[in-house]
Design a protein around this motif. Structure first.
Motif, mmCIF file in Angstrom:
data_model
loop_
_atom_site.group_PDB
_atom_site.id
_atom_site.type_symbol
_atom_site.label_atom_id
_atom_site.label_comp_id
_atom_site.label_asym_id
_atom_site.label_seq_id
_atom_site.Cartn_x
_atom_site.Cartn_y
_atom_site.Cartn_z
ATOM 1 N N ASP A 1 0.736 14.955 1.093
ATOM 2 C CA ASP A 1 -0.529 13.557 0.631
ATOM 3 C C ASP A 1 -1.531 13.231 1.342
ATOM 4 O O ASP A 1 -1.478 12.831 2.315
ATOM 5 C CB ASP A 1 0.513 12.658 0.402
ATOM 6 N N LEU A 2 -2.341 13.526 0.505
ATOM 7 C CA LEU A 2 -4.089 12.509 1.848
ATOM 8 C C LEU A 2 -3.855 11.399 2.418
ATOM 9 O O LEU A 2 -4.761 11.080 3.086
ATOM 10 C CB LEU A 2 -5.655 13.015 1.390
ATOM 11 N N LEU A 3 -3.300 10.978 1.604
ATOM 12 C CA LEU A 3 -3.402 9.539 1.680
ATOM 13 C C LEU A 3 -1.762 8.176 2.401
ATOM 14 O O LEU A 3 -1.929 7.330 2.908
ATOM 15 C CB LEU A 3 -3.380 8.454 0.372
ATOM 16 N N THR A 4 -1.286 9.746 3.302
ATOM 17 C CA THR A 4 -0.046 9.311 4.243
ATOM 18 C C THR A 4 -0.833 8.584 5.393
ATOM 19 O O THR A 4 -0.127 7.495 6.100
ATOM 20 C CB THR A 4 0.061 10.553 4.565
ATOM 21 N N ASP A 5 -1.774 9.481 5.932
ATOM 22 C CA ASP A 5 -1.807 9.045 7.848
ATOM 23 C C ASP A 5 -2.399 7.397 7.418
ATOM 24 O O ASP A 5 -1.985 5.836 7.521
ATOM 25 C CB ASP A 5 -3.016 9.335 7.892
ATOM 26 N N LEU A 6 -3.293 7.068 5.734
ATOM 27 C CA LEU A 6 -3.908 5.642 6.082
ATOM 28 C C LEU A 6 -3.123 4.512 5.755
ATOM 29 O O LEU A 6 -2.684 3.357 6.151
ATOM 30 C CB LEU A 6 -4.685 5.509 4.569
ATOM 31 N N ARG A 7 -1.538 4.500 5.222
ATOM 32 C CA ARG A 7 -1.142 3.729 4.406
ATOM 33 C C ARG A 7 0.168 3.803 5.750
ATOM 34 O O ARG A 7 1.038 2.374 6.399
ATOM 35 C CB ARG A 7 0.206 4.844 3.332
ATOM 36 N N ASP A 8 0.338 4.496 6.878
ATOM 37 C CA ASP A 8 1.102 4.761 7.670
ATOM 38 C C ASP A 8 -0.143 3.806 8.532
ATOM 39 O O ASP A 8 0.990 2.520 9.323
ATOM 40 C CB ASP A 8 1.363 6.083 8.899
ATOM 41 N N ILE A 9 -1.148 3.601 8.901
ATOM 42 C CA ILE A 9 -1.919 2.679 9.539
ATOM 43 C C ILE A 9 -1.533 1.547 9.657
ATOM 44 O O ILE A 9 -1.450 0.901 9.859
ATOM 45 C CB ILE A 9 -3.136 3.180 9.504
ATOM 46 N N LEU A 10 -2.055 0.903 7.870
ATOM 47 C CA LEU A 10 -2.142 -0.293 7.168
ATOM 48 C C LEU A 10 -0.220 -1.078 7.539
ATOM 49 O O LEU A 10 -0.706 -1.946 7.850
ATOM 50 C CB LEU A 10 -1.731 -0.395 5.528
ATOM 51 N N LEU A 11 0.562 0.196 7.067
ATOM 52 C CA LEU A 11 1.813 -0.531 7.727
ATOM 53 C C LEU A 11 2.289 -1.307 8.755
ATOM 54 O O LEU A 11 2.865 -1.631 9.299
ATOM 55 C CB LEU A 11 2.550 0.769 7.789
ATOM 56 N N ILE A 12 1.522 -0.246 10.022
ATOM 57 C CA ILE A 12 1.979 -0.734 11.590
ATOM 58 C C ILE A 12 0.878 -1.588 11.337
ATOM 59 O O ILE A 12 1.944 -2.827 12.068
ATOM 60 C CB ILE A 12 1.312 0.779 12.040
ATOM 61 N N GLN A 13 -0.470 -1.768 11.031
ATOM 62 C CA GLN A 13 -0.947 -3.437 11.139
ATOM 63 C C GLN A 13 -0.263 -4.650 10.426
ATOM 64 O O GLN A 13 -0.615 -5.830 10.971
ATOM 65 C CB GLN A 13 -2.337 -3.126 10.373
ATOM 66 N N GLN A 14 0.893 -3.657 9.226
ATOM 67 C CA GLN A 14 1.971 -5.437 8.630
ATOM 68 C C GLN A 14 2.447 -6.593 9.836
ATOM 69 O O GLN A 14 2.697 -6.979 10.156
ATOM 70 C CB GLN A 14 1.901 -5.256 7.799
ATOM 71 N N SER A 15 3.117 -5.112 10.985
ATOM 72 C CA SER A 15 3.806 -5.971 11.799
ATOM 73 C C SER A 15 2.780 -6.801 12.951
ATOM 74 O O SER A 15 3.543 -7.010 14.086
ATOM 75 C CB SER A 15 4.502 -4.484 12.613
ATOM 76 N N GLY A 16 1.585 -6.485 13.444
ATOM 77 C CA GLY A 16 1.053 -7.354 14.029
ATOM 78 C C GLY A 16 0.426 -6.479 15.107
ATOM 79 O O GLY A 16 0.006 -7.317 16.157
ATOM 80 N N THR A 17 0.390 -5.546 15.394
ATOM 81 C CA THR A 17 0.086 -4.536 16.352
ATOM 82 C C THR A 17 -1.237 -4.161 16.196
ATOM 83 O O THR A 17 -1.665 -4.872 15.342
ATOM 84 C CB THR A 17 0.822 -3.174 16.296
ATOM 85 N N SER A 18 -2.069 -4.256 17.293
ATOM 86 C CA SER A 18 -3.757 -4.635 17.730
ATOM 87 C C SER A 18 -3.930 -2.787 17.537
ATOM 88 O O SER A 18 -3.211 -1.852 17.043
ATOM 89 C CB SER A 18 -4.259 -4.518 19.181
ATOM 90 N N LEU A 19 -5.039 -2.986 16.733
ATOM 91 C CA LEU A 19 -5.838 -1.532 15.838
ATOM 92 C C LEU A 19 -5.726 -0.451 17.523
ATOM 93 O O LEU A 19 -5.517 0.729 16.598
ATOM 94 C CB LEU A 19 -7.253 -1.952 15.436
ATOM 95 N N ILE A 20 -5.979 -0.851 18.499
ATOM 96 C CA ILE A 20 -6.081 0.207 19.284
ATOM 97 C C ILE A 20 -4.787 0.419 20.083
ATOM 98 O O ILE A 20 -4.532 1.824 20.594
ATOM 99 C CB ILE A 20 -6.427 -0.221 20.418
ATOM 100 N N ALA A 21 -3.461 -0.027 19.747
ATOM 101 C CA ALA A 21 -2.255 -0.109 20.131
ATOM 102 C C ALA A 21 -1.592 1.245 18.801
ATOM 103 O O ALA A 21 -0.447 1.064 18.955
ATOM 104 C CB ALA A 21 -1.151 -0.673 20.675
ATOM 105 N N ASN A 22 -2.342 1.216 17.398
ATOM 106 C CA ASN A 22 -1.653 1.848 16.064
ATOM 107 C C ASN A 22 -1.100 3.069 16.615
ATOM 108 O O ASN A 22 -2.378 3.756 16.404
ATOM 109 C CB ASN A 22 -2.133 0.895 15.523
ATOM 110 N N ALA A 23 -0.533 3.112 16.586
ATOM 111 C CA ALA A 23 -0.165 5.063 16.540
ATOM 112 C C ALA A 23 0.170 6.306 16.101
ATOM 113 O O ALA A 23 -0.688 7.323 16.163
ATOM 114 C CB ALA A 23 1.823 4.909 16.916
ATOM 115 N N ALA A 24 0.183 5.823 14.630
ATOM 116 C CA ALA A 24 -1.342 6.328 13.087
ATOM 117 C C ALA A 24 -2.208 6.546 13.762
ATOM 118 O O ALA A 24 -2.937 7.186 13.013
ATOM 119 C CB ALA A 24 -0.725 5.724 12.062
#
Length: 355
Positions: free
Chosen positions: A77-100
Motif C-alpha cells: 500500500d503506497l499510502l501506508t506511511d501517510l496514514r501512519d504519519i497522520l495517525l501519530i499527529q492526531q495524538s498531539g505529537t509534534s511533527l519533528i517527533a513523529n516517528a513515522a
C-alpha cells in the motif's frame, strides 16, 4: 543493535574492500581516464561505503537462524506511511517527533549520497539516478522479502513499496544537489593516449601499489596455507600461523614482485600507473637484478633475513627510495638510477598500448 554499529561495520568492510581493490582501481583509472585524481578516489570510496551502509542498515540486525521471530507481511500500500504519519499527529505529537515521518525522511536521506555520487562519478542525469536508486532499493527489499534469499524461512524485515518510492526520491534529490553544487566538466574521460609527465606523486603511487601487492599476496598466502594445515593436513591443530607459513607467504609475495622486474624491468605498481622502465646497464639481466635488490626486494630481504640490524637497514633503504624520487629531477630514484634505467610514460612508447 544500535544505529551506529551498522555504519561502523560498513566503514570497516569498505576499508578492507578498498585495500583489496586499490591496485586494480589505480590501473583502471589510468587506462580509462589517463590519470587518477584525489576527488574521484574519494568519490569511489564514498560510493563503496554508501552502498555497504545501505545493506548493513537494512539487513542488520539479523536474528540467529535458531531464534524465534515473527515473519513480516509485505506492505503493498503506497499510502501506508501517510496514514501512519497522520495517525501519530492526531495524538498531539509534534511533527519533528513523529516517528513515522522520521522513518520516511531517513529513507530519503539514506539514498541521497547514491544519487549525488552517480552524477559526480558517471555524469548520470536525474533519470539514471532515479533508476539506480530504484534498482538498489529493489535489490535490498527483495533480499528482505526472501529472508536473505532463503537463508531464513521467511522475511524478518518488512518489504514495503513505500520504501522503494522514498529511496528512489532520495536518489533523485541527491542528483539534483550534485547538479547545483558540482561544476560542469567538458568531458568525462580525457584522452588516455596522451602521455603525461612522470611526477613524484605518480612514482610514489606506483611504489605504494607494489607494497600493497606484496603485502596482500604474503598475507593471503599465509592465511591459505594456515587454513590448509588446520582443515586438511593436520585437523585440530593450532590455528596460529607458524613461522614456516609466514616465511612461505613472504617468499611468494617477494616472487610476485621480483618476476616482473627481472623479466621486463618494470614493477607491477609502475605498470598500474602506466610507467615503463627503459634502458639499463648491460647486460640487462644484471641491471634489473640491481634494481630489484635496491628496490622493494632489498627492503624485504634486509628486514626478513638480516639479523639484529636488518629492520633498521630496511627502514633506511625505504626512506632513501622515497627521498630520491622526491629530489631526483627526472624521478628515476635510487634503484632505477643505480640500474641505469629511466622511467617514462608507457604511452610515449609507440609499441606500448594500454590494456
Amino acid at each position: 543493535m544500535d544505529r551506529i554499529t551498522p555504519g561502523i561495520i560498513a566503514i570497516i568492510i569498505g576499508a578492507i574492500v578498498a585495500v583489496l581493490l586499490f591496485v586494480p582501481f589505480v590501473a583502471a583509472s589510468y587506462r580509462l581516464r589517463g590519470r587518477m585524481t584525489v576527488s574521484r578516489t574519494i568519490g569511489w570510496a564514498a560510493l563503496l561505503v554508501s552502498f555497504l551502509a545501505i545493506w548493513t542498515y537494512t539487513i542488520l540486525p539479523a536474528p540467529a537462524i535458531t531464534d524465534d521471530y515473527r515473519c513480516s507481511t509485505p506492505n503493498l500500500d503506497l499510502l501506508t506511511d501517510l496514514r501512519d504519519i497522520l495517525l501519530i499527529q492526531q495524538s498531539g505529537t509534534s511533527l519533528i517527533a513523529n516517528a513515522a515521518l522520521q522513518v520516511v525522511v531517513l529513507n530519503i536521506i539514506f539514498f541521497m549520497p547514491l544519487g549525488f555520487l552517480v552524477r559526480f562519478l558517471f555524469r548520470w542525469g536525474i533519470a539514471r539516478a532515479a533508476l539506480s536508486g530504484l534498482v538498489v532499493s529493489l535489490a535490498v527489499e527483495t533480499t528482505q522479502l526472501t529472508g536473505i534469499w532463503g537463508l531464513y524461512p521467511c522475511s524478518y524485515r518488512l518489504f514495503s513499496v513505500t520504501d522503494l518510492l522514498h529511496n528512489t526520491l532520495g536518489a533523485v534529490i541527491g542528483s539534483l544537489i550534485a547538479l547545483a553544487l558540482l561544476r560542469r566538466r567538458a568531458s568525462l574521460a580525457p584522452a588516455v593516449a596522451v602521455p603525461h609527465a612522470v611526477t613524484a606523486g605518480r612514482r610514489l603511487l606506483g611504489m605504494l601499489c607494489d607494497l600493497l601487492v606484496f603485502s596482500l599476496v604474503s598475507l593471503i598466502t599465509g592465511i591459505i596455507v594456515s587454513l590448509l594445515r588446520v582443515l586438511v593436513i593436520a585437523p585440530g591443530s593450532s590455528t596460529v600461523t607458524d613461522p614456516i607459513e609466514t616465511a612461505l607467504g613472504i617468499a611468494i609475495g617477494l616472487a610476485v614482485y621480483l618476476v616482473p622486474v627481472l623479466i621486463t624491468g618494470t614493477t607491477i605498481g609502475e605498470a598500474a600507473v602506466l610507467l615503463r622502465a627503459t634502458g639499463g646497464w648491460q647486460p640487462l639481466a644484471l641491471a634489473r637484478t640491481v634494481r630489484a635488490a635496491l628496490g622493494l626486494g632489498g627492503v624485504v630481504v634486509l628486514s626478513e633475513l638480516v639479523p639484529v640490524v636488518g629492520d633498521a637497514l630496511a627502514l633506511v633503504l625505504a626512506l632513501a627510495l622515497v627521498v630520491t624520487v622526491l629530489v631526483d629531477r627526472d624521478r628515476r630514484g635510487l634503484a632505477a638510477r643505480a640500474a641505469g634505467q629511466h622511467l617514462v610514460d608507457a604511452r610515449a612508447i609507440p609499441s606500448a598500448t594500454p590494456d
